[in-house]
Design an enzyme around this catalytic site. Structure first.
Site, PDB file in Angstrom:
ATOM      1  N   ASN A   8       0.868  -1.180   0.000  1.00 19.81           N
ATOM      2  CA  ASN A   8       0.000   0.000   0.000  1.00 19.81           C
ATOM      3  C   ASN A   8       0.904   1.228   0.000  1.00 19.81           C
ATOM      4  O   ASN A   8       1.546   1.521   1.003  1.00 19.81           O
ATOM      5  CB  ASN A   8      -0.880  -0.044   1.259  1.00 19.81           C
ATOM      6  CG  ASN A   8      -1.718   1.207   1.434  1.00 19.81           C
ATOM      7  OD1 ASN A   8      -1.778   2.055   0.548  1.00 19.81           O
ATOM      8  ND2 ASN A   8      -2.359   1.327   2.582  1.00 19.81           N
ATOM      9  N   TRP A   9       0.930   1.909  -1.115  1.00 18.55           N
ATOM     10  CA  TRP A   9       1.817   3.084  -1.221  1.00 18.55           C
ATOM     11  C   TRP A   9       1.240   4.303  -0.516  1.00 18.55           C
ATOM     12  O   TRP A   9       1.898   5.311  -0.389  1.00 18.55           O
ATOM     13  CB  TRP A   9       2.089   3.397  -2.702  1.00 18.55           C
ATOM     14  CG  TRP A   9       3.189   2.562  -3.304  1.00 18.55           C
ATOM     15  CD1 TRP A   9       3.640   1.343  -2.859  1.00 18.55           C
ATOM     16  CD2 TRP A   9       3.985   2.880  -4.461  1.00 18.55           C
ATOM     17  NE1 TRP A   9       4.659   0.891  -3.656  1.00 18.55           N
ATOM     18  CE2 TRP A   9       4.888   1.799  -4.649  1.00 18.55           C
ATOM     19  CE3 TRP A   9       4.008   3.940  -5.355  1.00 18.55           C
ATOM     20  CZ2 TRP A   9       5.818   1.780  -5.697  1.00 18.55           C
ATOM     21  CZ3 TRP A   9       4.932   3.922  -6.406  1.00 18.55           C
ATOM     22  CH2 TRP A   9       5.833   2.846  -6.566  1.00 18.55           C
ATOM     23  N   LYS A  10      -0.022   4.226  -0.093  1.00 16.88           N
ATOM     24  CA  LYS A  10      -0.679   5.368   0.562  1.00 16.88           C
ATOM     25  C   LYS A  10      -0.504   6.615  -0.309  1.00 16.88           C
ATOM     26  O   LYS A  10      -0.520   6.504  -1.527  1.00 16.88           O
ATOM     27  CB  LYS A  10      -0.129   5.536   1.987  1.00 16.88           C
ATOM     28  CG  LYS A  10      -0.180   4.212   2.777  1.00 16.88           C
ATOM     29  CD  LYS A  10       0.092   4.357   4.228  1.00 16.88           C
ATOM     30  CE  LYS A  10      -0.034   2.995   4.906  1.00 16.88           C
ATOM     31  NZ  LYS A  10       0.112   3.046   6.359  1.00 16.88           N
ATOM     32  N   HIS A  92      -9.288   0.944   5.145  1.00 20.56           N
ATOM     33  CA  HIS A  92      -8.000   1.107   5.833  1.00 20.56           C
ATOM     34  C   HIS A  92      -8.196   2.036   7.035  1.00 20.56           C
ATOM     35  O   HIS A  92      -9.011   2.950   6.987  1.00 20.56           O
ATOM     36  CB  HIS A  92      -6.963   1.686   4.863  1.00 20.56           C
ATOM     37  CG  HIS A  92      -5.579   1.652   5.435  1.00 20.56           C
ATOM     38  ND1 HIS A  92      -5.133   2.570   6.352  1.00 20.56           N
ATOM     39  CD2 HIS A  92      -4.549   0.789   5.239  1.00 20.56           C
ATOM     40  CE1 HIS A  92      -3.890   2.271   6.688  1.00 20.56           C
ATOM     41  NE2 HIS A  92      -3.509   1.198   6.030  1.00 20.56           N
ATOM     42  N   GLU A  94      -6.599   4.434   8.064  1.00 14.56           N
ATOM     43  CA  GLU A  94      -6.414   5.859   7.759  1.00 14.56           C
ATOM     44  C   GLU A  94      -7.664   6.436   7.093  1.00 14.56           C
ATOM     45  O   GLU A  94      -7.976   7.617   7.279  1.00 14.56           O
ATOM     46  CB  GLU A  94      -5.158   6.036   6.894  1.00 14.56           C
ATOM     47  CG  GLU A  94      -3.895   5.809   7.731  1.00 14.56           C
ATOM     48  CD  GLU A  94      -2.727   5.188   7.003  1.00 14.56           C
ATOM     49  OE1 GLU A  94      -2.698   5.233   5.758  1.00 14.56           O
ATOM     50  OE2 GLU A  94      -1.836   4.635   7.688  1.00 14.56           O
ATOM     51  N   GLU A 162      -4.818  -5.146  10.526  1.00 12.96           N
ATOM     52  CA  GLU A 162      -3.801  -4.120  10.746  1.00 12.96           C
ATOM     53  C   GLU A 162      -4.075  -3.409  12.069  1.00 12.96           C
ATOM     54  O   GLU A 162      -4.906  -2.489  12.117  1.00 12.96           O
ATOM     55  CB  GLU A 162      -3.813  -3.098   9.610  1.00 12.96           C
ATOM     56  CG  GLU A 162      -3.554  -3.682   8.242  1.00 12.96           C
ATOM     57  CD  GLU A 162      -2.993  -2.645   7.281  1.00 12.96           C
ATOM     58  OE1 GLU A 162      -1.933  -2.905   6.712  1.00 12.96           O
ATOM     59  OE2 GLU A 162      -3.604  -1.568   7.125  1.00 12.96           O
ATOM     60  N   GLY A 168       3.147   2.004  10.794  1.00  6.70           N
ATOM     61  CA  GLY A 168       4.136   3.076  10.682  1.00  6.70           C
ATOM     62  C   GLY A 168       4.907   3.361  11.952  1.00  6.70           C
ATOM     63  O   GLY A 168       5.582   4.386  12.055  1.00  6.70           O
ATOM     64  N   SER A 207       3.946  -2.405  10.146  1.00  6.17           N
ATOM     65  CA  SER A 207       5.393  -2.480  10.357  1.00  6.17           C
ATOM     66  C   SER A 207       6.015  -3.810   9.911  1.00  6.17           C
ATOM     67  O   SER A 207       6.950  -4.304  10.545  1.00  6.17           O
ATOM     68  CB  SER A 207       5.745  -2.185  11.824  1.00  6.17           C
ATOM     69  OG  SER A 207       5.358  -0.864  12.166  1.00  6.17           O
ATOM     70  N   GLY A 228       3.100  -1.232   4.156  1.00 10.48           N
ATOM     71  CA  GLY A 228       3.081   0.190   3.840  1.00 10.48           C
ATOM     72  C   GLY A 228       4.470   0.670   3.439  1.00 10.48           C
ATOM     73  O   GLY A 228       4.912   0.470   2.312  1.00 10.48           O
ATOM     74  N   GLY A 229       5.154   1.267   4.381  1.00 10.11           N
ATOM     75  CA  GLY A 229       6.443   1.913   4.096  1.00 10.11           C
ATOM     76  C   GLY A 229       7.426   1.043   3.328  1.00 10.11           C
ATOM     77  O   GLY A 229       8.076   1.505   2.382  1.00 10.11           O
TER      78      GLY A 229
HETATM   79  P1  13P Z   1       3.442   0.181   7.518  1.00 12.31           P
HETATM   80  O1  13P Z   1       3.935  -1.081   6.868  1.00 12.31           O
HETATM   81  O2  13P Z   1       4.151   1.416   7.023  1.00 12.31           O
HETATM   82  O3  13P Z   1       3.410   0.064   9.011  1.00 12.31           O
HETATM   83  O4  13P Z   1       1.906   0.384   7.047  1.00 12.31           O
HETATM   84  C1  13P Z   1       1.022  -0.678   7.146  1.00 12.31           C
HETATM   85  C2  13P Z   1      -0.222  -0.309   6.440  1.00 12.31           C
HETATM   86  O5  13P Z   1      -0.980   0.526   6.882  1.00 12.31           O
HETATM   87  C3  13P Z   1      -0.504  -0.972   5.150  1.00 12.31           C
HETATM   88  O6  13P Z   1      -1.787  -0.727   4.727  1.00 12.31           O
END
Ligand code: 13P
Length: 247
Positions: A8-10, A92, A94, A162, A168, A207, A228-229
């Protein structure tokens, strides 16, 4: 069941970032596991063109429940499909936080997505306060019951667990905590959609990095990751793809 490494590149990435996708495809042309990247909507068309004919699937990060109309700033499921997406992340944390999305709204979006032929990647997870209060399974059960459409199948649904406090932050639940939640999700999903639940991929997210991927992928009922990251860099995401392929 084929395991799934999803990124997920957000709200990250521009056309220049496509070089990372090219590097991923160069280094992992035929992984054992399935690969999915969900870039911002602005990059779906270009990334889908790059991924055409490869093992990489492309997804959106949200869609509207309606197919078209006066909804400024929104994107419909059929538009994602038209742009080359095969999957869409829904609910998600967020989105739930920034846009106050409810389980009912996530469910309606998932119905719309599945209706046009997209795979719905439905996200659930507790906050730190909820975990500390011992409410994790209650929260997960409620989100799952409300967000997952009745009649979902292994081909139309992926569920991502999640924990909000692990996103993050570099913090992750213990492997036992992940195991407990994933087993609970499988049980509740079985009660909701029956035998199909056995084939629904349950992803852990929060993470996930090359350094912890192997141990997380060994946990029962963890069928992949939503990253994510670490999905932004081909070397990191590729290492996670390799770890899942070896699991
Ligand atoms: P991180 O891997 O950056 O913690 O993010 C997880 C996430 O929210 C994937 O959707």
């Amino acid at each position: 069941m084929r395991k799934l490494a999803a990124g997920n590149w957000k709200m990250n990435g521009t056309a220049a970032s496509l070089s990372e996708v090219a590097a991923l495809l160069r280094d992992h042309p035929t992984p054992v596991c399935e690969m999915l990247l969900c870039p911002p909507a602005t990059l779906i068309t270009q990334m889908a063109a790059l991924a055409k004919g490869t093992a990489l699937h492309i997804g959106g990060q949200d869609c509207h429940a309606k197919s078209s109309g006066a909804h400024t700033g929104d994107v419909s499921a059929s538009m994602l499909m038209d742009a080359g997406a095969t999957h869409v992340i829904l609910g998600h944390s967020e989105r739930r936080t920034d846009h106050a999305e409810t389980d009912a709204q996530v469910n309606a979006k998932a119905v719309a997505a599945i209706g046009v032929g997209l795979v719905a990647v439905v996200c659930i997870g507790e906050t730190e306060g909820q975990r500390d209060a011992g409410q994790t399974l209650d929260v997960i059960g409620t989100q799952l019951a409300g967000s997952v459409p009745d009649g979902s199948t292994a081909a139309t649904l992926v569920v991502a667990y999640e924990p909000v406090w692990a996103i993050g932050t570099g913090r992750t639940p213990t492997l036992q905590e992940i195991a407990d939640v994933h087993r609970f999700i499988r049980e509740r999903l079985t009660a909701k959609i029956g035998a199909e639940a056995a084939g629904v991929r349950l992803l852990y997210g929060g993470s996930v990095k090359p350094s912890n991927a192997t141990e997380i992928f060994a946990v029962p009922h963890v069928d992949g990751a939503l990253v994510g990251g670490a999905s932004l860099k081909a070397s990191d995401f590729g290492a996670i793809v390799a770890a899942l392929s070896a699991a």
